[in-house]
Write an enzyme that holds these catalytic residues in place. Structure first.
Site: not given
Ligand code: MG
Length: 262
Positions: A10, A8
């Protein structure tokens, strides 16, 4: 032993404009050790080039080809279910470019009968007219696909309406629920495994959010690793019914764990 990682963005590699300090060296280490990885993000607004440029600015070495956005996943998914159909998009450059590069003809939605698929992502310049055209097309029988279901978008100002909020508006108006491509849907996981040639049993999904990253991994049949560097707190993880395969407080710990595993 895991050979490939879906990671992932952010909350995992950075938080908004703030770098997570040990993230660049973690990715560099994965590369040196011969692991494969891809960056998996629900953000539909940016192109892979734009994401790669931001990462480069922050000190990562990642190429655009290693980035898989919910817009790219949507374009891949459309090939399996709606090949060659006319699409009315609500979204930004990241979505429009992904659809155009995949060879779709995009229509302006002025005539609802002309639309075969409505694809909605985050559009920060959305207007009532754009939404009205989407709603009319769905009512006229167009398929309805959402890049991702995130209701809120974390920003410096606070939580702003996300892609899921716009899709929700169309859904409320038409009574039709969209097919959601992004995490926690298994669709984005399947499209990513396929695109990068990763095997399900050899792959691990890494992210900071129980309700998107970890649930997507579970839905897609992957082992999961939760990091406490973003959205989900340790307290929340301990009481949730969604259980990650592993959880760690930093990528440095993940690296040490992978080294011990050999
Ligand atoms: Mg995230």
């Amino acid at each position: 032993m895991y050979k490939s990682f879906l990671i992932d963005l952010d909350g995992t590699l950075y938080r908004g404009e703030e770098l997570i300090q040990d993230a660049p060296s973690f990715l560099a280490w994965l590369r040196d050790e011969g692991f494969s990885f891809a960056i998996l993000t629900n953000n539909s607004t940016r192109t892979p080039q734009q994401v790669a440029e931001k990462l480069l600015r922050m000190g990562f070495y990642v190429t655009a080809e290693e980035i898989f956005t919910s817009s790219l996943a949507t374009a891949e998914y459309l090939k399996t279910k709606h090949a060659g159909k006319r699409i009315y998009p609500i979204g930004e450059e990241g979505l429009i470019e992904a659809l155009q590069k995949a060879g779709y003809s995009l229509v302006d939605g002025e005539n609802p009968q002309d639309v075969e698929v409505v694809v909605s992502g985050l559009d920060r310049e959305v207007t009532y007219e754009k939404l009205a055209r989407g709603a009319l097309a769905i009512r006229a029988g167009a398929a309805f696909i959402a890049t991702n279901g995130d209701k809120a978008l974390p920003t410096e100002r606070g939580f702003l309406p996300g892609a899921g909020s716009l899709a929700g508006l169309l859904s409320i108006t038409t009574g039709v629920d969209p097919t959601v491509v992004g995490k926690p849907s298994k669709i984005i996981v399947e499209m990513a495994l396929n695109r990068f040639g990763f095997k399900q049993k050899e792959s691990l999904i890494i992210g900071d959010n129980l309700h998107t990253d970890i649930l997507a991994g579970k839905n897609g049949g992957l082992d999961t690793l939760l990091l406490f560097t973003g959205v989900t707190t340790q307290e929340e993880a301990e009481t949730s019914t969604i259980r990650p395969t592993y959880s760690f407080s930093s990528l440095t710990e993940v690296r040490q764990w992978l080294m011990r595993k050999g």
